[in-house]
Each structure stands twice: as structure tokens, then as C-alpha cells.
Design an enzyme around this catalytic site. Structure first.
Site, PDB file in Angstrom:
ATOM      1  CB  SER A 142      -1.000   0.148   1.406  1.00  0.00           C
ATOM      2  OG  SER A 142      -1.574   1.258   1.365  1.00  0.00           O
ATOM      3  CE1 TYR A 158      -3.919  -1.976   5.610  1.00  0.00           C
ATOM      4  CE2 TYR A 158      -3.434   0.175   4.737  1.00  0.00           C
ATOM      5  CZ  TYR A 158      -3.819  -1.229   4.561  1.00  0.00           C
ATOM      6  OH  TYR A 158      -3.574  -1.593   3.234  1.00  0.00           O
TER       7      TYR A 158
END
Length: 254
Positions: free
Chosen positions: A145, A159
């Protein structure tokens, strides 16, 4: 062989997608099949895999239910799928992942464990199961990501920590398997219009607003999948170290 994801780019070869039941994983399975690959699809949800397999173009595909938090079960399932595909493995795509938002002070530690178990330990288990099936010129794709490149918000910090770790795992794997010609590509998308936070959004207003932004500003999963198939179709002597991609809308260009 073409290298742009056109039909036939992966003809006669196999692509295995771990985390194929939805989102980027499912889109990658479709894109790889459209490019001529025999697709191996693994995920926890067997019912979703059945639906996926029925919709894939081409023939010779294989599926297996597997959980990345069960390393032994995952390895056995991946071995079985590769055997049934009966084709040289062009790549394995590690697409399984979870997302949860919240500050460190207010988050249940059980959610930290889930993030790290899937996004980090599960990635390690996927790599360990995949590497025996990748020979020189093959590619392991680590779906990370943009959050693996920076921390965008306090709510997304844990995260982001898991995705920073995913970047580090990919770099470790390059050092480990690069000498034998196996390639490792980190795919780092920004917002993608998936249901990654749907369960949390159903009970948390802040997460619901974040989910709306993801869908309003994000790429389609198919946009990311096209990049993955491009990477897998490149010649054996060409490697993409990181494929970082975002929508122009998220970046504020329009």
C-alpha cells in the site's frame, strides 16, 4: 509474448493469487486469466472461490480454500494448486490483507494482532509457500500500500505499520532470492474502491466516512490488477522493484 497484459501475454503459464476472493486479488485473477494464464486462486472463503472460478475466462484453473494465518495449511493448498495447474509458474501474487482504523490509545489489541497476523506473518507464510515454485524469471508480487511508504493519519497508523513491514519483507526477499533470478515486486496502491473496511464501517461513523472517500477517490481493483499483469508479463531479465499507483482524483489533480 507481449508485456502489456494483452491477451496471450501469460499464455501457457500459471499465476497463483493468494487472497483471490475479492478486491485486488479477484481482479488480478481475472486479468491474469484474460492474459492467457492458468490461474490458481486461494482464499479463506470457498464459496467466493467457486463464483470466481466459474467467471474466469479460459480453462485449466484451480482453486483451494486456505488461510494465510495457517502456514502449514497454506503451503499444502498452494502445492496442490500448482500441481493441478500443470504449467510453469510465472508468478505468485500475495494479495491477502486486512485493514482496521483507529488510534493506538483507543484500539482493541486484538485488532492489532489480526492486522499483523494477516498482513505481516501471513505474507511471510505466503512467500515461504510460494518460493519453491518460482524459478529464474518468476515473480513474487507483494501487494502492499501507499501506507507502506508513509503514515497518512493517526487512525491509519497501525495499518501503516503493517504495510511498512510488508515493504521490508519484500526487500528481504529480494536479497534472499534475487541471486537465483527470482524477482520480487512491491505493488503500492493508494485508495482502491474495495470493501476492505466494510465491517468496521458498518458500526463506526469515522470509518464509514473513510470508506466513502475510498470509493469516491479510489482506483478500481481492475486498475491495480492491470499493473500486476504487466509486471508478470515482463521479460525474465526485467524487474519492477516497486509499482506505486494512485488515482489522479486522490492526488487532487482534478
Amino acid at each position: 509474448m507481449t508485456s502489456d497484459g494483452a491477451p496471450g501475454a501469460l499464455a501457457g503459464r500459471a499465476v497463483v493469487v493468494v487472497g483471490a476472493s475479492s478486491g485486488i486479488g479477484a481482479a488480478t485473477a481475472h486479468a491474469a486469466a484474460a492474459a492467457g494464464a492458468r490461474v490458481g486462486a486461494l482464499a479463506r472463503r470457498a464459496d467466493r472461490l467457486d463464483e470466481l472460478a466459474a467467471a474466469l475466462p479460459g480453462t485449466g484453473h484451480a482453486t483451494a480454500a486456505a488461510d494465510v494465518t495457517d502456514p502449514a495449511g497454506l503451503a499444502a493448498a498452494l502445492d496442490d494448486v500448482v500441481a493441478r495447474l500443470a504449467a510453469p509458474v510465472a508468478g505468485v501474487v500475495a494479495a491477502a490483507g486486512v485493514m482496521s482504523l483507529g488510534s493506538v490509545a483507543d484500539t482493541d489489541p486484538a485488532r492489532w494482532r489480526e492486522l499483523l497476523d494477516v498482513n505481516v506473518t501471513g505474507l511471510l507464510a505466503t512467500a515461504r509457500a510460494a518460493l519453491p515454485h518460482l524459478s529464474a524469471g518468476g515473480t513474487l508480487v507483494v501487494v502492499s500500500s501507499m501506507s507502506g511508504r508513509r503514515v497518512a493519519s493517526a487512525a491509519g497508523g497501525v495499518y501503516a505499520a503493517s504495510k511498512h513491514a510488508a515493504h521490508a519483507v519484500a526487500e528481504t526477499l529480494r536479497l534472499e532470492v534475487g541471486p537465483r533470478g527470482v524477482k520480487v515486486t512491491t505493488v503500492s496502491p493508494g485508495f482502491v474502491a474495495t470493501d476492505l473496511v466494510a465491517d468496521q464501517a458498518a458500526v463506526d461513523d469515522d470509518t464509514a466516512h473513510f470508506a466513502e472517500r475510498m470509493h469516491d477517490q479510489g482506483l478500481a481493483p481492475e486498475d491495480v490488477a492491470a499493473g500486476v499483469v504487466h509486471v508478470l508479463g515482463l521479460p525474465p531479465h526485467v524487474t519492477v522493484v516497486e509499482y506505486a499507483v494512485s488515482s489522479v482524483r486522490q492526488l487532487g489533480y482534478r
